[in-house]
Motif scaffolding. Structure first.
Motif, PDB file in Angstrom:
ATOM      1  N   ASP A 430      24.544 -27.753 -28.322  1.00  0.00           N
ATOM      2  CA  ASP A 430      25.287 -26.489 -28.369  1.00  0.00           C
ATOM      3  C   ASP A 430      26.216 -26.302 -27.168  1.00  0.00           C
ATOM      4  OD1 ASP A 430      24.154 -25.799 -30.723  1.00  0.00           O
ATOM      5  OD2 ASP A 430      22.602 -24.498 -29.867  1.00  0.00           O
ATOM      6  N   GLY A 431      26.111 -27.217 -26.216  1.00  0.00           N
ATOM      7  CA  GLY A 431      26.960 -27.092 -25.027  1.00  0.00           C
ATOM      8  C   GLY A 431      26.438 -26.069 -24.035  1.00  0.00           C
ATOM      9  N   ASP A 432      25.139 -25.786 -24.109  1.00  0.00           N
ATOM     10  CA  ASP A 432      24.554 -24.831 -23.165  1.00  0.00           C
ATOM     11  C   ASP A 432      24.277 -25.480 -21.809  1.00  0.00           C
ATOM     12  OD1 ASP A 432      24.551 -23.024 -25.198  1.00  0.00           O
ATOM     13  OD2 ASP A 432      22.419 -23.225 -25.676  1.00  0.00           O
ATOM     14  N   ILE A 433      23.684 -26.674 -21.868  1.00  0.00           N
ATOM     15  CA  ILE A 433      23.287 -27.345 -20.615  1.00  0.00           C
ATOM     16  C   ILE A 433      23.842 -28.773 -20.574  1.00  0.00           C
ATOM     17  CG2 ILE A 433      21.204 -26.006 -20.117  1.00  0.00           C
ATOM     18  CD1 ILE A 433      19.585 -28.135 -21.571  1.00  0.00           C
ATOM     19  N   ASP A 434      23.758 -29.386 -19.402  1.00  0.00           N
ATOM     20  CA  ASP A 434      24.364 -30.696 -19.162  1.00  0.00           C
ATOM     21  C   ASP A 434      23.492 -31.829 -19.724  1.00  0.00           C
ATOM     22  OD1 ASP A 434      25.210 -33.137 -17.961  1.00  0.00           O
ATOM     23  OD2 ASP A 434      26.233 -31.994 -16.388  1.00  0.00           O
ATOM     24  N   GLY A 435      24.000 -32.521 -20.738  1.00  0.00           N
ATOM     25  CA  GLY A 435      23.263 -33.598 -21.396  1.00  0.00           C
ATOM     26  C   GLY A 435      22.985 -34.770 -20.476  1.00  0.00           C
ATOM     27  N   ASP A 436      23.923 -35.069 -19.561  1.00  0.00           N
ATOM     28  CA  ASP A 436      23.714 -36.204 -18.651  1.00  0.00           C
ATOM     29  C   ASP A 436      22.506 -35.957 -17.754  1.00  0.00           C
ATOM     30  OD1 ASP A 436      25.864 -37.403 -19.742  1.00  0.00           O
ATOM     31  OD2 ASP A 436      27.253 -36.939 -18.096  1.00  0.00           O
ATOM     32  N   ILE A 437      22.359 -34.708 -17.343  1.00  0.00           N
ATOM     33  CA  ILE A 437      21.223 -34.383 -16.471  1.00  0.00           C
ATOM     34  C   ILE A 437      19.917 -34.471 -17.266  1.00  0.00           C
ATOM     35  CG2 ILE A 437      20.144 -32.561 -15.080  1.00  0.00           C
ATOM     36  CD1 ILE A 437      22.954 -31.678 -14.276  1.00  0.00           C
ATOM     37  N   VAL A 438      19.943 -33.940 -18.490  1.00  0.00           N
ATOM     38  CA  VAL A 438      18.738 -34.007 -19.335  1.00  0.00           C
ATOM     39  C   VAL A 438      18.364 -35.475 -19.578  1.00  0.00           C
ATOM     40  CG1 VAL A 438      17.742 -33.447 -21.587  1.00  0.00           C
ATOM     41  CG2 VAL A 438      19.205 -31.780 -20.428  1.00  0.00           C
ATOM     42  N   ARG A 439      19.371 -36.304 -19.835  1.00  0.00           N
ATOM     43  CA  ARG A 439      19.126 -37.736 -20.057  1.00  0.00           C
ATOM     44  C   ARG A 439      18.562 -38.394 -18.788  1.00  0.00           C
ATOM     45  NH1 ARG A 439      20.777 -40.783 -24.218  1.00  0.00           N
ATOM     46  NH2 ARG A 439      22.233 -39.201 -24.927  1.00  0.00           N
ATOM     47  N   PHE A 440      19.127 -38.001 -17.660  1.00  0.00           N
ATOM     48  CA  PHE A 440      18.658 -38.548 -16.379  1.00  0.00           C
ATOM     49  C   PHE A 440      17.173 -38.203 -16.155  1.00  0.00           C
ATOM     50  CE2 PHE A 440      17.952 -38.347 -11.800  1.00  0.00           C
ATOM     51  CZ  PHE A 440      18.435 -39.578 -11.398  1.00  0.00           C
ATOM     52  N   ILE A 441      16.837 -36.969 -16.453  1.00  0.00           N
ATOM     53  CA  ILE A 441      15.440 -36.515 -16.300  1.00  0.00           C
ATOM     54  C   ILE A 441      14.536 -37.315 -17.236  1.00  0.00           C
ATOM     55  CG2 ILE A 441      13.867 -34.562 -16.726  1.00  0.00           C
ATOM     56  CD1 ILE A 441      16.282 -32.745 -15.907  1.00  0.00           C
ATOM     57  N   PHE A 442      15.052 -37.527 -18.451  1.00  0.00           N
ATOM     58  CA  PHE A 442      14.291 -38.239 -19.470  1.00  0.00           C
ATOM     59  C   PHE A 442      14.102 -39.717 -19.076  1.00  0.00           C
ATOM     60  CE2 PHE A 442      14.067 -40.772 -23.353  1.00  0.00           C
ATOM     61  CZ  PHE A 442      13.003 -40.163 -23.992  1.00  0.00           C
ATOM     62  N   GLU A 443      15.210 -40.374 -18.742  1.00  0.00           N
ATOM     63  CA  GLU A 443      15.146 -41.807 -18.457  1.00  0.00           C
ATOM     64  C   GLU A 443      14.352 -42.123 -17.194  1.00  0.00           C
ATOM     65  OE1 GLU A 443      19.233 -43.004 -18.607  1.00  0.00           O
ATOM     66  OE2 GLU A 443      19.199 -43.194 -20.803  1.00  0.00           O
ATOM     67  N   ASN A 444      14.406 -41.247 -16.236  1.00  0.00           N
ATOM     68  CA  ASN A 444      13.668 -41.504 -14.999  1.00  0.00           C
ATOM     69  C   ASN A 444      12.274 -40.877 -14.994  1.00  0.00           C
ATOM     70  OD1 ASN A 444      15.596 -42.982 -13.078  1.00  0.00           O
ATOM     71  ND2 ASN A 444      16.850 -41.372 -13.974  1.00  0.00           N
ATOM     72  N   LYS A 445      11.912 -40.360 -16.166  1.00  0.00           N
ATOM     73  CA  LYS A 445      10.573 -39.768 -16.353  1.00  0.00           C
ATOM     74  C   LYS A 445      10.212 -38.733 -15.281  1.00  0.00           C
ATOM     75  CE  LYS A 445       8.241 -43.505 -18.892  1.00  0.00           C
ATOM     76  NZ  LYS A 445       8.441 -43.106 -20.221  1.00  0.00           N
ATOM     77  N   ILE A 446      11.217 -37.980 -14.856  1.00  0.00           N
ATOM     78  CA  ILE A 446      10.954 -36.954 -13.838  1.00  0.00           C
ATOM     79  C   ILE A 446      10.021 -35.889 -14.427  1.00  0.00           C
ATOM     80  CG2 ILE A 446      12.014 -35.212 -12.332  1.00  0.00           C
ATOM     81  CD1 ILE A 446      14.580 -36.992 -12.486  1.00  0.00           C
ATOM     82  N   TYR A 447      10.180 -35.667 -15.727  1.00  0.00           N
ATOM     83  CA  TYR A 447       9.363 -34.653 -16.408  1.00  0.00           C
ATOM     84  C   TYR A 447       7.874 -34.987 -16.311  1.00  0.00           C
ATOM     85  CZ  TYR A 447       9.246 -38.222 -20.050  1.00  0.00           C
ATOM     86  OH  TYR A 447       9.061 -39.393 -20.721  1.00  0.00           O
ATOM     87  N   LEU A 448       7.592 -36.296 -16.265  1.00  0.00           N
ATOM     88  CA  LEU A 448       6.191 -36.714 -16.253  1.00  0.00           C
ATOM     89  C   LEU A 448       5.535 -36.416 -14.904  1.00  0.00           C
ATOM     90  CD1 LEU A 448       4.423 -37.943 -18.416  1.00  0.00           C
ATOM     91  CD2 LEU A 448       4.775 -40.174 -17.365  1.00  0.00           C
ATOM     92  N   ASP A 449       6.292 -36.684 -13.838  1.00  0.00           N
ATOM     93  CA  ASP A 449       5.767 -36.382 -12.502  1.00  0.00           C
ATOM     94  C   ASP A 449       5.496 -34.880 -12.379  1.00  0.00           C
ATOM     95  OD1 ASP A 449       6.086 -39.026 -11.831  1.00  0.00           O
ATOM     96  OD2 ASP A 449       8.131 -38.724 -11.106  1.00  0.00           O
ATOM     97  N   PHE A 450       6.433 -34.107 -12.919  1.00  0.00           N
ATOM     98  CA  PHE A 450       6.285 -32.659 -12.862  1.00  0.00           C
ATOM     99  C   PHE A 450       5.107 -32.215 -13.730  1.00  0.00           C
ATOM    100  CE2 PHE A 450       7.280 -28.379 -14.479  1.00  0.00           C
ATOM    101  CZ  PHE A 450       7.449 -27.697 -13.282  1.00  0.00           C
ATOM    102  N   ALA A 451       5.042 -32.783 -14.931  1.00  0.00           N
ATOM    103  CA  ALA A 451       4.006 -32.385 -15.885  1.00  0.00           C
ATOM    104  C   ALA A 451       2.608 -32.658 -15.338  1.00  0.00           C
ATOM    105  CB  ALA A 451       4.209 -33.111 -17.206  1.00  0.00           C
ATOM    106  N   LYS A 452       2.471 -33.798 -14.664  1.00  0.00           N
ATOM    107  CA  LYS A 452       1.148 -34.162 -14.130  1.00  0.00           C
ATOM    108  C   LYS A 452       0.654 -33.125 -13.130  1.00  0.00           C
ATOM    109  CE  LYS A 452       1.366 -39.118 -14.842  1.00  0.00           C
ATOM    110  NZ  LYS A 452       2.003 -40.304 -14.261  1.00  0.00           N
ATOM    111  N   GLU A 453       1.606 -32.515 -12.415  1.00  0.00           N
ATOM    112  CA  GLU A 453       1.203 -31.553 -11.390  1.00  0.00           C
ATOM    113  C   GLU A 453       1.185 -30.110 -11.878  1.00  0.00           C
ATOM    114  OE1 GLU A 453       3.394 -32.162  -7.721  1.00  0.00           O
ATOM    115  OE2 GLU A 453       3.223 -34.320  -8.056  1.00  0.00           O
ATOM    116  N   GLU A 454       2.079 -29.784 -12.810  1.00  0.00           N
ATOM    117  CA  GLU A 454       2.273 -28.369 -13.146  1.00  0.00           C
ATOM    118  C   GLU A 454       1.981 -28.002 -14.597  1.00  0.00           C
ATOM    119  OE1 GLU A 454       2.662 -26.208 -10.942  1.00  0.00           O
ATOM    120  OE2 GLU A 454       3.434 -27.271  -9.193  1.00  0.00           O
TER     121      GLU A 454
END
Ligand code: FE2
Ligand code: FE2
Length: 467
Positions: A430-454
């Motif tokens: 929808d063009g609300d948020i930056d897809g490159d950043i979401v992809r970066f978070i996804f590919e580098n599994k940043i969400y997982l580090d966060f999820a494990k803690e929070e």
């Protein structure tokens, strides 16, 4: 030496002839500090630097090896190990304008420019050393004030974030967690050289400050709007007041029946209908059910009912209650939605007036732009992709991610990672948020580090991208 808690700590050591240059910038030099006082509380008068600080006076020595007033055995040991010979010395206290001793400057072995020999320090040298010491003191104090100011700024901004977090029991540690997530993303970008972004201490702190402040405008949003759990909730849930009125109506009907004004089957039917209507109102009071046209129609019918209160005929449902119950989706009226949205504008207005230090000035914008969208449909200013910086975009994604990942209502089950990335993907489309950043978070599994803690273990599954 710098003086902390009555101890002189080595801070900068430079010896030309030994080719030693330690500036202490990357952590303190770990040589043991020189205490001003001994364990028994008496002054440490054997060490020349300690005496300089204690007496607040310069000490000049022609040759340490023949100087009887101080203990130079440590110096001699050092000399032996390093093939050095400590001879002449000036020790000057670093004294502030107010008389506070901040440290000690020690100059050793004056070299005669012409002969290259070690000589005594002259009176002229002593004056020079004093001037140098006062310059150094001013610089040290300036740096200290700056440090103190930064510490103050940090602590104050952090407190503001904590106040916002403390305001709502539902959103828990939203501000803190948004900051944590944004920082994780930004740091990883620095490591991976994402778009050549350079992450240093200051740029990281800038983002951190911005995230602590991003929802500060929520201080001005009433809690009963921010956390409105049902359509009829104000400070309390008005469904209970309505239930009381239904009770009155039921009693009136019962009285009519007992007086013989009403037939039994009619009486039973009326009571049943009232129970059903109240049950219906309870259902639609929750934000979970979508208000179809049928439901709206039924609500209108119930709203028509009147009863006698203190001799006057009054409506069973107040206008405002009907208005709130008519909300199609969620629990918020248009006006309440606007109040909540105004927090971003309020954040901007609050921060605009604060004279931030130059290097953190951008924090105002980053904080205020977290509800802006790349497609220009965000708020408060409706900025577009060209006006939104990388930091703005990171914080916007972090804000959404945290909101989706947290268990925002105790009776709702929190979203799994797969659901979160599905929603994020739609927002990207929808063009609300930056897809490159979401992809970066996804590919580098940043969400997982966060999820494990929070996040809760049951929220962690295999997410996918849908764009
Ligand atoms: Fe917000
Ligand atoms: Fe937020």
């Amino acid at each position: 030496y710098m003086l902390y808690n009555n101890k002189l700590y080595f801070s900068i050591v430079q010896t030309e002839s030994l080719n030693v240059y330690i500036n202490g910038e990357d952590g303190r030099i770990d040589w043991p500090p020189v205490p001003l006082y001994r364990e028994d509380g008496t002054q440490n008068r054997s060490n020349v630097s300690a005496v300089t600080a204690l007496d607040r006076n310069m000490v000049v020595i022609a040759d340490c090896y023949t100087e009887p007033n101080y203990d130079f055995s440590g110096t001699k040991k050092f000399d032996e190990m390093n093939n050095y010979r400590t001879k002449s010395m000036i020790v000057v206290p670093l004294k502030s304008f107010e008389g506070e001793i901040v440290g000690v400057l020690q100059l050793i072995n004056k070299i005669d420019k012409e002969t290259g020999e070690i000589t005594e320090f002259t009176e002229f040298d002593q004056e020079g050393a004093k001037a140098l010491a006062s310059q150094a003191t001013v610089s040290i104090l300036n740096a200290r004030y700056l440090q103190e100011l930064e510490k103050f700024l940090d602590a104050f901004m952090k407190s503001l974030g904590e106040v916002v977090d403390a305001k709502s029991p539902y959103t828990g540690n939203h501000v803190k967690k948004v900051g944590k997530f944004a920082k994780m993303v930004y740091q990883t970008m620095g490591h991976k050289r994402y778009r050549n972004v350079e992450v240093d201490r200051d740029s990281l702190r800038l983002l951190e400050i911005a995230s602590w402040l991003h929802d500060v405008g929520k201080i001005a949003v009433p809690n009963h709007v921010m956390d409105k759990a049902t359509k009829l909730e104000t400070v309390f849930d008005r469904i209970d007041a309505i239930a009381d009125r239904f009770e009155i109506v039921k009693r009136d009907i019962e009285i009519s029946y007992l007086k013989g004004e009403m037939a039994e089957n009619e009486y039973i039917q009326e009571i049943e209908q009232l129970d059903k209507d109240l049950q219906f109102l309870r259902e639609i009071n929750s934000g979970d059910t979508f208000m179809s046209d049928d439901k709206l129609e039924r609500l209108q019918q119930i709203a028509k009912r009147r009863y006698i209160l203190q001799g006057k005929e009054v409506a069973l449902l107040r206008d405002d209650e009907v208005y709130n119950l008519s909300i199609r989706k969620g629990t918020l009226t248009k006006e309440e939605r606007e109040i909540i949205m105004s927090h971003a504008e309020m954040t901007y207005k609050m921060l605009e007036k604060i004279p931030f230090p130059k290097k953190f000035e951008k924090a105002k914008n980053i904080a205020s732009n977290h509800h802006e969208k790349l497609n220009g449909k965000g708020y408060p200013r409706g900025l577009n992709s060209e006006q939104l910086s990388l930091e703005d975009r990171i914080l916007a994604v972090a804000d959404v991610f945290e909101a989706l990942s947290s268990a925002d209502r105790p009776y709702k089950s929190p979203k799994k990672l797969s659901e979160i990335f599905k929603i994020l993907s739609f927002m990207v489309k929808d063009g609300d948020i930056d897809g490159d950043i979401v992809r970066f978070i996804f590919e580098n599994k940043i969400y997982l580090d966060f999820a494990k803690e929070e996040m809760l273990p049951e929220q962690i599954d295999e997410p996918k991208l849908y764009f």
